[in-house]
Enzyme design. Structure first.
Site, PDB file in Angstrom:
ATOM      1  N   ASP A 134      14.750  76.539 -43.148  1.00 38.50           N
ATOM      2  CA  ASP A 134      15.576  76.260 -41.977  1.00 38.50           C
ATOM      3  C   ASP A 134      14.733  76.391 -40.714  1.00 38.50           C
ATOM      4  O   ASP A 134      14.154  77.453 -40.455  1.00 38.50           O
ATOM      5  CB  ASP A 134      16.767  77.225 -41.939  1.00 38.50           C
ATOM      6  CG  ASP A 134      17.914  76.666 -41.111  1.00 38.50           C
ATOM      7  OD1 ASP A 134      17.913  75.452 -40.830  1.00 38.50           O
ATOM      8  OD2 ASP A 134      18.808  77.440 -40.749  1.00 38.50           O
ATOM      9  N   HIS A 141      19.944  75.449 -28.278  1.00 41.26           N
ATOM     10  CA  HIS A 141      20.471  76.560 -29.077  1.00 41.26           C
ATOM     11  C   HIS A 141      19.569  77.793 -28.940  1.00 41.26           C
ATOM     12  O   HIS A 141      20.045  78.910 -28.723  1.00 41.26           O
ATOM     13  CB  HIS A 141      20.575  76.139 -30.549  1.00 41.26           C
ATOM     14  CG  HIS A 141      20.927  77.254 -31.486  1.00 41.26           C
ATOM     15  ND1 HIS A 141      22.189  77.801 -31.560  1.00 41.26           N
ATOM     16  CD2 HIS A 141      20.170  77.943 -32.383  1.00 41.26           C
ATOM     17  CE1 HIS A 141      22.199  78.768 -32.482  1.00 41.26           C
ATOM     18  NE2 HIS A 141      20.985  78.876 -32.988  1.00 41.26           N
ATOM     19  N   GLU A 206      26.954  76.585 -38.072  1.00 40.86           N
ATOM     20  CA  GLU A 206      25.860  76.030 -37.274  1.00 40.86           C
ATOM     21  C   GLU A 206      25.716  74.546 -37.611  1.00 40.86           C
ATOM     22  O   GLU A 206      25.577  74.188 -38.783  1.00 40.86           O
ATOM     23  CB  GLU A 206      24.534  76.767 -37.521  1.00 40.86           C
ATOM     24  CG  GLU A 206      24.526  78.174 -36.948  1.00 40.86           C
ATOM     25  CD  GLU A 206      23.147  78.812 -36.838  1.00 40.86           C
ATOM     26  OE1 GLU A 206      22.972  79.680 -35.968  1.00 40.86           O
ATOM     27  OE2 GLU A 206      22.249  78.452 -37.629  1.00 40.86           O
ATOM     28  N   GLU A 208      23.826  71.411 -38.068  1.00 43.36           N
ATOM     29  CA  GLU A 208      22.428  71.040 -38.296  1.00 43.36           C
ATOM     30  C   GLU A 208      22.350  69.710 -39.055  1.00 43.36           C
ATOM     31  O   GLU A 208      23.322  69.274 -39.665  1.00 43.36           O
ATOM     32  CB  GLU A 208      21.700  72.107 -39.141  1.00 43.36           C
ATOM     33  CG  GLU A 208      21.776  73.505 -38.564  1.00 43.36           C
ATOM     34  CD  GLU A 208      20.782  74.474 -39.206  1.00 43.36           C
ATOM     35  OE1 GLU A 208      19.864  74.016 -39.922  1.00 43.36           O
ATOM     36  OE2 GLU A 208      20.936  75.690 -38.995  1.00 43.36           O
ATOM     37  N   ASP A 240      24.888  75.721 -41.565  1.00 41.94           N
ATOM     38  CA  ASP A 240      24.221  76.990 -41.862  1.00 41.94           C
ATOM     39  C   ASP A 240      25.169  78.131 -41.473  1.00 41.94           C
ATOM     40  O   ASP A 240      25.021  78.767 -40.433  1.00 41.94           O
ATOM     41  CB  ASP A 240      22.917  77.042 -41.053  1.00 41.94           C
ATOM     42  CG  ASP A 240      22.171  78.354 -41.229  1.00 41.94           C
ATOM     43  OD1 ASP A 240      22.338  78.997 -42.276  1.00 41.94           O
ATOM     44  OD2 ASP A 240      21.417  78.727 -40.298  1.00 41.94           O
ATOM     45  N   ARG A 244      27.320  86.633 -37.670  1.00 46.79           N
ATOM     46  CA  ARG A 244      26.553  87.063 -36.491  1.00 46.79           C
ATOM     47  C   ARG A 244      26.391  88.572 -36.409  1.00 46.79           C
ATOM     48  O   ARG A 244      25.377  89.065 -35.892  1.00 46.79           O
ATOM     49  CB  ARG A 244      27.239  86.561 -35.224  1.00 46.79           C
ATOM     50  CG  ARG A 244      27.422  85.076 -35.144  1.00 46.79           C
ATOM     51  CD  ARG A 244      26.091  84.348 -35.166  1.00 46.79           C
ATOM     52  NE  ARG A 244      26.272  82.894 -35.121  1.00 46.79           N
ATOM     53  CZ  ARG A 244      25.296  82.026 -35.312  1.00 46.79           C
ATOM     54  NH1 ARG A 244      24.066  82.442 -35.575  1.00 46.79           N
ATOM     55  NH2 ARG A 244      25.522  80.738 -35.257  1.00 46.79           N
ATOM     56  N   GLN A 247      23.804  89.584 -38.847  1.00 47.70           N
ATOM     57  CA  GLN A 247      22.515  89.076 -38.375  1.00 47.70           C
ATOM     58  C   GLN A 247      21.904  89.979 -37.299  1.00 47.70           C
ATOM     59  O   GLN A 247      20.715  90.302 -37.340  1.00 47.70           O
ATOM     60  CB  GLN A 247      22.722  87.658 -37.815  1.00 47.70           C
ATOM     61  CG  GLN A 247      21.452  86.911 -37.437  1.00 47.70           C
ATOM     62  CD  GLN A 247      21.736  85.471 -36.980  1.00 47.70           C
ATOM     63  OE1 GLN A 247      22.879  85.006 -37.037  1.00 47.70           O
ATOM     64  NE2 GLN A 247      20.706  84.770 -36.550  1.00 47.70           N
ATOM     65  N   LYS A 260      22.896  84.877 -43.631  1.00 47.87           N
ATOM     66  CA  LYS A 260      22.852  83.428 -43.854  1.00 47.87           C
ATOM     67  C   LYS A 260      22.927  83.072 -45.340  1.00 47.87           C
ATOM     68  O   LYS A 260      23.327  81.957 -45.683  1.00 47.87           O
ATOM     69  CB  LYS A 260      21.528  82.865 -43.317  1.00 47.87           C
ATOM     70  CG  LYS A 260      21.213  83.196 -41.877  1.00 47.87           C
ATOM     71  CD  LYS A 260      21.785  82.173 -40.943  1.00 47.87           C
ATOM     72  CE  LYS A 260      21.164  82.278 -39.554  1.00 47.87           C
ATOM     73  NZ  LYS A 260      21.636  81.180 -38.682  1.00 47.87           N
ATOM     74  N   THR A 264      25.396  77.844 -47.619  1.00 44.54           N
ATOM     75  CA  THR A 264      24.941  76.760 -46.755  1.00 44.54           C
ATOM     76  C   THR A 264      25.527  75.474 -47.329  1.00 44.54           C
ATOM     77  O   THR A 264      25.351  75.193 -48.513  1.00 44.54           O
ATOM     78  CB  THR A 264      23.400  76.666 -46.735  1.00 44.54           C
ATOM     79  OG1 THR A 264      22.848  77.937 -46.380  1.00 44.54           O
ATOM     80  CG2 THR A 264      22.918  75.620 -45.739  1.00 44.54           C
ATOM     81  N   GLU A 381      27.636  80.266 -29.325  1.00 43.88           N
ATOM     82  CA  GLU A 381      27.320  79.686 -28.030  1.00 43.88           C
ATOM     83  C   GLU A 381      28.586  79.337 -27.238  1.00 43.88           C
ATOM     84  O   GLU A 381      28.672  79.622 -26.048  1.00 43.88           O
ATOM     85  CB  GLU A 381      26.467  78.416 -28.221  1.00 43.88           C
ATOM     86  CG  GLU A 381      25.075  78.713 -28.749  1.00 43.88           C
ATOM     87  CD  GLU A 381      24.404  77.459 -29.301  1.00 43.88           C
ATOM     88  OE1 GLU A 381      23.786  76.742 -28.509  1.00 43.88           O
ATOM     89  OE2 GLU A 381      24.518  77.213 -30.516  1.00 43.88           O
TER      90      GLU A 381
END
Lengths: 432, 432
Positions: A134, A141, A206, A208, A240, A244, A247, A260, A264, A381
């Protein structure tokens, strides 16, 4: 906008299909009740069964070799054949599926043995992924996330030199529709000195793009940037999923791990470079003062108009919205032009140390947020780290994902004078 | 020390063999000229060919099922069978290879079809690795490396709560003997503002133990700590080759990537939990004041004497020493008792978020340095970041590895009253 000079297909649903017109022809692996996994090509509302096509000897020469490889339960061997085989197959498919083909009657007579209704099929992982990497090429971002952690110094000093990436977990990759279980893990509450254990309270998506590696390289033999395109088999959407709170507590000093590795999701159709070719664009210039890429990363082709221009969309459908028959709510509309590093740069960088890439390896781009509100690729975000709730049309709000929430990623290429193509969807419902 | 009550083998070289006496019986995958890859068992200076054993119907019942799986060109299916099959095979092998076996004449008559001289064989990866995860459980290493980067705060706040790990690169794993090419990459010279590109100048090894995963778990179903042992197929040595200069520049914020992904070497023999059983020890108590592991990590068995007690050694042989016929120089002697987290804790942590582990996954422990000089598992630590050169017997010095340097890892278990066993070697020569 006129696309009238573009060929149409005798598969009626392909014409004006939002995702799978004759011009797209993405590959995937599907199954239907009573039959094993096999390769297929999306055309309108149908999947062209490549095993049937092979048995009926619809292809010759290089295209036949490609179909043999692509008709199996995984596309790794097809990916390994490289671009010329893939192009030969596309060439033949464009003829076979064109409304003007002389074989139309014969093909139509094969009915659902050849063209299986997509609605009857289950999609599977297109390939066995050897390694999943990844990247972190979405600069907006990186900036937005950096601001949350380091307000004075959002972008680390290496960002504009190094296409940052980390190894991801291959075993928990799954295709659209895979349920996403909320992970348990350690978290540190604000102000606490010792961590707690329990379900993640800050579950996020996420947005992607996924990149499928085609022909690999030998260990010790880097892929030069001007050859990188030859090593890419195609593209998909990638979510993904990220916890949080896990993380933030676990990621130092070796990067994200359990936050993570629980899931996925990818979209099941492999959209080829050939299908994307009409939509290539000029990569936006680097902001004034940004360093030029080092020689091994200097990507002349993408600077000259070979960059990806794919519109990316995130939608959210909560369980309550579903019950109320409310349509999914768009959370974000972004674009691959927000990539600071190109796909070719990702391949060249990944292999410059001699690392061996293999057919069926998968890259994620990293979250592709744009610079504006409405273009953000994660709730982290959008909510500024959970501070500002997102409002939904039925009055619900979200800072992070809740049980029953379905996240839907979509991608589309549009250009004046070209037939639009789409990627299909990458969906996932949060369990628990 | 008397080991006279322990059974001996009719394979003479097995008795008093430093690595592979009758009590070890590790599994691996080998080939010899004219024959394909297949599974085998190390016994003294020979490899017992499991395909020959299968064809000759030397095994019955559960052991035969195990041999069928273990005789193939990769051990994944054997690993997936789990502990009871592995134990059945070991039980039969202990009988067949015992000097008192009634089948001795028949077996000896099979000659090199059954017992292949190890010197004639090439070893291969024992299994296809789905995912490779590298942990960071060597607390002295974490402390030593932390001191170099953060003198005031060497150990990050999460270390004593979280078994830190990151995903590694599976495609560049190789067995002992794989040449290790010096990687190119970006580095930032001290004081410089922009990076350079070129060959790594700070190439290093890392002394680790590898853990082979046996039976996997379903996604979303964590492995409980008291069941973790059942999911481990065996152990090997692991050298996590590292380019320190690449690492320092690239690793923030997502962890090591190209600085590690160019090569990881393992020893080819899979030493089973059964072989290690006599050498289990009590895990050293956590230092006073350290937090107790969280419930999902509370490892009663290892606290009660189930911890690994394996002596680990690093030796260096430079090209010049080789030419001068000087024996390899020991750089370090450490032990798995330096693990802050046990192998069971690694398994439980890795899967607690629902991550799916699969047969043939590989874990590295992370560098296992001891607290004393002479027990350090990397040159980074021995040379304090390149500041103090290591002196070699022929007058050469090293801060980091140079072309032609061969790094040799060894591992051995010893205990009063037990027959010692070894892991064999994990060797690698630096090219360029």
């Amino acid at each position: 906008m006129s696309t009238s000079h573009h060929p149409r297909s005798w598969v009626a649903s392909a014409n004006d299909h939002p995702d799978f017109p004759l011009q797209n022809l993405p590959l995937g692996v599907f199954s239907r009740p009573g039959f094993g996994k096999r390769g297929g090509v999306a055309i309108g509302d149908f999947i062209l069964d490549l095993q049937t096509a092979l048995e009926a000897s619809l292809f010759n020469g290089a295209a036949r070799v490609a179909v043999e490889a692509a008709s199996r339960g995984q596309l790794n061997d097809f990916f390994a054949l490289g671009g010329s085989s893939r192009q030969a197959l596309r060439h033949e498919l464009l003829h076979l599926l064109d409304e003007k083909t002389l074989q139309r009657e014969r093909l139509q007579a094969m009915g659902e043995r050849l063209l299986v209704p997509m609605a009857d099929c289950q999609m599977h992982m297109p390939a066995q992924v050897g390694d999943y990497t990844d990247f972190y090429v979405g600069i907006h971002h990186a900036m937005n996330v950096g601001k949350l952690f380091r307000p004075d110094n959002p972008l680390l000093p290496n960002y504009k030199y190094v296409p940052i990436a980390y190894h991801g977990r291959a075993s928990t990759l799954g295709v659209s529709g895979m349920p996403v279980r909320r992970p348990n893990g350690q978290t540190l509450k604000p102000g606490a000195e010792t961590p707690d254990f329990g379900p993640s309270k800050r579950l996020d998506y996420e947005l992607e793009v996924g990149v499928w590696i085609g022909q690999g390289n030998e260990a010790g033999e880097p892929v030069a940037i001007d050859k990188a395109g030859e090593h890419i088999a195609g593209f998909c959407l990638l979510n993904d999923w990220s916890a949080r709170d896990l993380q933030a507590w676990e990621y130092q000093p070796l990067g994200p791990f359990l936050s993570k590795s629980f899931a996925t999701s990818i979209s099941p159709w492999v959209v080829t470079a050939e299908a994307l070719a009409p939509f290539r664009a000029t990569q936006p210039a680097r902001p004034e003062g940004d360093p030029q890429p080092m020689a091994y990363l200097f990507d002349e082709q993408d600077q000259a108009g070979g960059a990806l221009d794919i519109e990316l969309e995130v939608l959210l459908l909560t369980a309550q919205m579903k019950a109320q028959d409310i349509a999914p709510q768009r959370l974000s509309l972004s674009n691959t032009l927000n990539m600071y590093w190109t796909v070719a740069q990702m391949v060249a960088h990944h292999s410059v140390n001699g690392c061996k890439l293999q057919a069926g390896d998968l890259f994620g781009t990293g979250t592709l947020s744009g610079p504006q509100p409405g273009q953000l690729g994660s709730l982290l975000e959008m909510t500024e780290g959970g501070k500002r709730a997102v409002e939904l049309p039925n009055g619900e709000t979200r800072t992070f994902l809740e049980a029953g929430d379905e996240v839907i990623l979509k991608a589309r290429c549009r250009k004046e004078g070209e037939v639009s193509i789409g990627f299909g969807e990458c969906r996932g419902v949060v369990i628990g």
